[in-house]
Design a protein around this motif. Sequence first.
Motif, PDB file in Angstrom:
ATOM      1  N   ARG A  78      42.157  24.164  32.820  1.00  0.00           N
ATOM      2  CA  ARG A  78      42.069  24.101  34.280  1.00  0.00           C
ATOM      3  C   ARG A  78      43.326  24.692  34.920  1.00  0.00           C
ATOM      4  N   LEU A  79      44.461  24.418  34.329  1.00  0.00           N
ATOM      5  CA  LEU A  79      45.703  24.994  34.859  1.00  0.00           C
ATOM      6  C   LEU A  79      45.693  26.509  34.757  1.00  0.00           C
ATOM      7  N   THR A  80      45.178  27.023  33.630  1.00  0.00           N
ATOM      8  CA  THR A  80      45.103  28.472  33.467  1.00  0.00           C
ATOM      9  C   THR A  80      44.196  29.095  34.516  1.00  0.00           C
ATOM     10  N   ALA A  81      43.033  28.467  34.759  1.00  0.00           N
ATOM     11  CA  ALA A  81      42.101  28.986  35.759  1.00  0.00           C
ATOM     12  C   ALA A  81      42.703  28.942  37.155  1.00  0.00           C
ATOM     13  N   LEU A  82      43.409  27.839  37.466  1.00  0.00           N
ATOM     14  CA  LEU A  82      44.035  27.721  38.784  1.00  0.00           C
ATOM     15  C   LEU A  82      45.156  28.736  38.953  1.00  0.00           C
ATOM     16  N   ASN A  83      45.923  28.957  37.909  1.00  0.00           N
ATOM     17  CA  ASN A  83      46.990  29.962  37.987  1.00  0.00           C
ATOM     18  C   ASN A  83      46.412  31.362  38.194  1.00  0.00           C
ATOM     19  N   LEU A  84      45.263  31.620  37.566  1.00  0.00           N
ATOM     20  CA  LEU A  84      44.597  32.899  37.776  1.00  0.00           C
ATOM     21  C   LEU A  84      44.148  33.053  39.227  1.00  0.00           C
ATOM     22  N   GLN A  85      43.551  32.005  39.777  1.00  0.00           N
ATOM     23  CA  GLN A  85      43.130  32.045  41.176  1.00  0.00           C
ATOM     24  C   GLN A  85      44.324  32.222  42.108  1.00  0.00           C
ATOM     25  N   GLN A  86      45.406  31.531  41.802  1.00  0.00           N
ATOM     26  CA  GLN A  86      46.590  31.643  42.647  1.00  0.00           C
ATOM     27  C   GLN A  86      47.177  33.047  42.596  1.00  0.00           C
ATOM     28  N   ALA A  87      47.238  33.634  41.418  1.00  0.00           N
ATOM     29  CA  ALA A  87      47.772  34.995  41.294  1.00  0.00           C
ATOM     30  C   ALA A  87      46.925  35.986  42.087  1.00  0.00           C
ATOM     31  N   SER A  88      45.603  35.819  42.014  1.00  0.00           N
ATOM     32  CA  SER A  88      44.719  36.699  42.771  1.00  0.00           C
ATOM     33  C   SER A  88      44.921  36.532  44.273  1.00  0.00           C
ATOM     34  N   SER A  89      45.054  35.282  44.725  1.00  0.00           N
ATOM     35  CA  SER A  89      45.256  35.022  46.153  1.00  0.00           C
ATOM     36  C   SER A  89      46.594  35.570  46.629  1.00  0.00           C
ATOM     37  N   ARG A  90      47.613  35.441  45.812  1.00  0.00           N
ATOM     38  CA  ARG A  90      48.929  35.954  46.209  1.00  0.00           C
ATOM     39  C   ARG A  90      48.916  37.481  46.297  1.00  0.00           C
ATOM     40  N   GLU A  91      48.210  38.138  45.406  1.00  0.00           N
ATOM     41  CA  GLU A  91      48.126  39.593  45.475  1.00  0.00           C
ATOM     42  C   GLU A  91      47.393  40.024  46.742  1.00  0.00           C
ATOM     43  N   ALA A  92      46.330  39.292  47.090  1.00  0.00           N
ATOM     44  CA  ALA A  92      45.613  39.609  48.324  1.00  0.00           C
ATOM     45  C   ALA A  92      46.494  39.344  49.547  1.00  0.00           C
ATOM     46  N   LEU A  93      47.273  38.270  49.505  1.00  0.00           N
ATOM     47  CA  LEU A  93      48.174  37.957  50.614  1.00  0.00           C
ATOM     48  C   LEU A  93      49.298  38.976  50.720  1.00  0.00           C
ATOM     49  N   ALA A  94      49.720  39.528  49.584  1.00  0.00           N
ATOM     50  CA  ALA A  94      50.807  40.516  49.589  1.00  0.00           C
ATOM     51  C   ALA A  94      50.416  41.770  50.356  1.00  0.00           C
ATOM     52  N   GLU A  95      49.135  42.065  50.447  1.00  0.00           N
ATOM     53  CA  GLU A  95      48.700  43.226  51.236  1.00  0.00           C
ATOM     54  C   GLU A  95      49.123  43.085  52.691  1.00  0.00           C
ATOM     55  N   TRP A  96      49.225  41.847  53.165  1.00  0.00           N
ATOM     56  CA  TRP A  96      49.530  41.609  54.575  1.00  0.00           C
ATOM     57  C   TRP A  96      50.997  41.287  54.816  1.00  0.00           C
ATOM     58  N   VAL A  97      51.639  40.557  53.904  1.00  0.00           N
ATOM     59  CA  VAL A  97      53.004  40.082  54.167  1.00  0.00           C
ATOM     60  C   VAL A  97      54.036  40.665  53.222  1.00  0.00           C
ATOM     61  N   GLY A  98      53.610  41.428  52.226  1.00  0.00           N
ATOM     62  CA  GLY A  98      54.553  41.998  51.272  1.00  0.00           C
ATOM     63  C   GLY A  98      54.697  41.133  50.029  1.00  0.00           C
ATOM     64  N   GLN A  99      55.126  41.764  48.940  1.00  0.00           N
ATOM     65  CA  GLN A  99      55.230  41.065  47.658  1.00  0.00           C
ATOM     66  C   GLN A  99      56.260  39.951  47.691  1.00  0.00           C
ATOM     67  N   ASP A 100      57.391  40.165  48.371  1.00  0.00           N
ATOM     68  CA  ASP A 100      58.464  39.172  48.357  1.00  0.00           C
ATOM     69  C   ASP A 100      58.005  37.865  48.989  1.00  0.00           C
ATOM     70  N   GLN A 101      57.421  37.950  50.180  1.00  0.00           N
ATOM     71  CA  GLN A 101      56.980  36.729  50.852  1.00  0.00           C
ATOM     72  C   GLN A 101      55.768  36.111  50.164  1.00  0.00           C
ATOM     73  N   ALA A 102      54.864  36.950  49.658  1.00  0.00           N
ATOM     74  CA  ALA A 102      53.675  36.408  49.001  1.00  0.00           C
ATOM     75  C   ALA A 102      54.027  35.647  47.733  1.00  0.00           C
ATOM     76  N   GLY A 103      55.171  35.951  47.124  1.00  0.00           N
ATOM     77  CA  GLY A 103      55.574  35.252  45.908  1.00  0.00           C
ATOM     78  C   GLY A 103      56.209  33.899  46.152  1.00  0.00           C
ATOM     79  N   LEU A 104      56.524  33.559  47.415  1.00  0.00           N
ATOM     80  CA  LEU A 104      57.157  32.280  47.718  1.00  0.00           C
ATOM     81  C   LEU A 104      56.141  31.146  47.664  1.00  0.00           C
TER      82      LEU A 104
END
Length: 439
Positions: free
Chosen positions: A195-221
């Motif tokens: 479950r942790l692996t699946a959640l980490n995968l979902q989080q990584a995907s969401s952060r990459e999508a968010l990085a399109e709008w706010v940049g990689q630095d902020q999306a990684g916080l």
Amino acid sequence: MSILPHLIKPAFLGALVLTSLPAWTAPRLELTGAVDAAIENDPWLHQSVQMQDALLEEAVADGALPDPRMTIGAANLPTDTFDTGQEAMTQATVGLTQRIPRGNSRQLASAKKEEMAGVQPFRRANRRAQVEQTVTQLWLEVWRTERSIRLIESNRGLFEQLEDVAAAGYTSATMGARQQDVIRASLELTRLEDRLTALNLQQASSREALAEWVGQDQAGLPVTENIPHELLRALPTAWAEVSADSLIRHPAVQATDQLIEVQSVEVDLARQSYKPEWSVSAQYGFRDRAPNGQDRADLFSVGIGFDLPIFTGNRQDRKLNASVARLEAAKTERLLQIRELRAKARAAIARIQRLDDRIALYEQTLLPQMEAQASAALTAYNNDDGDFAEAVRARIAELNAQVELIQMKAERAGNMANFRYLTAESSEIPTFSMTRYQD
């Protein structure tokens, strides 16, 4: 007397202490900051400003008279000798022609471009609301996965303790533990890791999508601990019923209203085709001396020309009918747009209300009951009066309910973000005046 019950209690206390420790004060990504950064760096908004500037420049150009036309030539040359002095009618000509468009077509063409430029501010307002909606949904997805991961990781130590208890009981044979209890505890730990692996995968995907709008630095916080209050507050009574009148100020609807104005000008412009187009011309003709040396007078000509829009059945009438049909289609599009916004807003309200009921049920009744059941099942197992599988199932059910509560809170906030977009209002009004010219 078994010492395992004395070991389990400190394990539970240790797990509670770990979950209650304050988070490390690292920089966090707030939702407001993410939305502001996304809007500030959105190239679409800059493109819209440039498009508006271009249309306003074209409005000035379309309102100007066409450039005059100059002609230079030789008239009445004798074809036998091409001698410019042979015939009295031979002349070198310079002419100037000015075309005057039909009726008020210049003013209407300029007004049409101004109306088209007026669409852009409303589209930008709608774009900002859409960006806020999109970034909010992505931020909430990151928040959901972060909270779920933190919750599961905080409970992993408890399941490890359960595995140790089962292994110790099986080894010492003092609690009636069986080998399948040890295997079950190990299996549940493996499932937690999955479950942790699946959640980490979902989080990584969401952060990459968010990085399109706010940049990689902020999306990684990491995101802030809590969802902003405006996404959690109860629906005001005034929002319980969404009417068409409350949606006419939505920027998307106002943009459509502006497009209707554009099409109205197009209808007026089509009516101008029934009027003649005028032209004014002037020509100067220079004549050479006669063969006997006598001077010849130069000639000057002036004239007015116009076309005759008499046969209008297959051109002017058809174009006017087409413009009127497009105007009615634009009005129908506005009606459909309001109906769609209202339906989506009401659906969002219904989902928010049902989620509020479920969240209250989980927080006030279901979770306390599951916690009591899990504690009772574990106590019964420690007292050799219960089944280990039942104790594990009760603890897993409690964990699943806590994760589902996090999901419901994120879903509720996401529906509130959708509702805020659907009921958004535009405060940006075009600053230039738009003049209508009509016959």
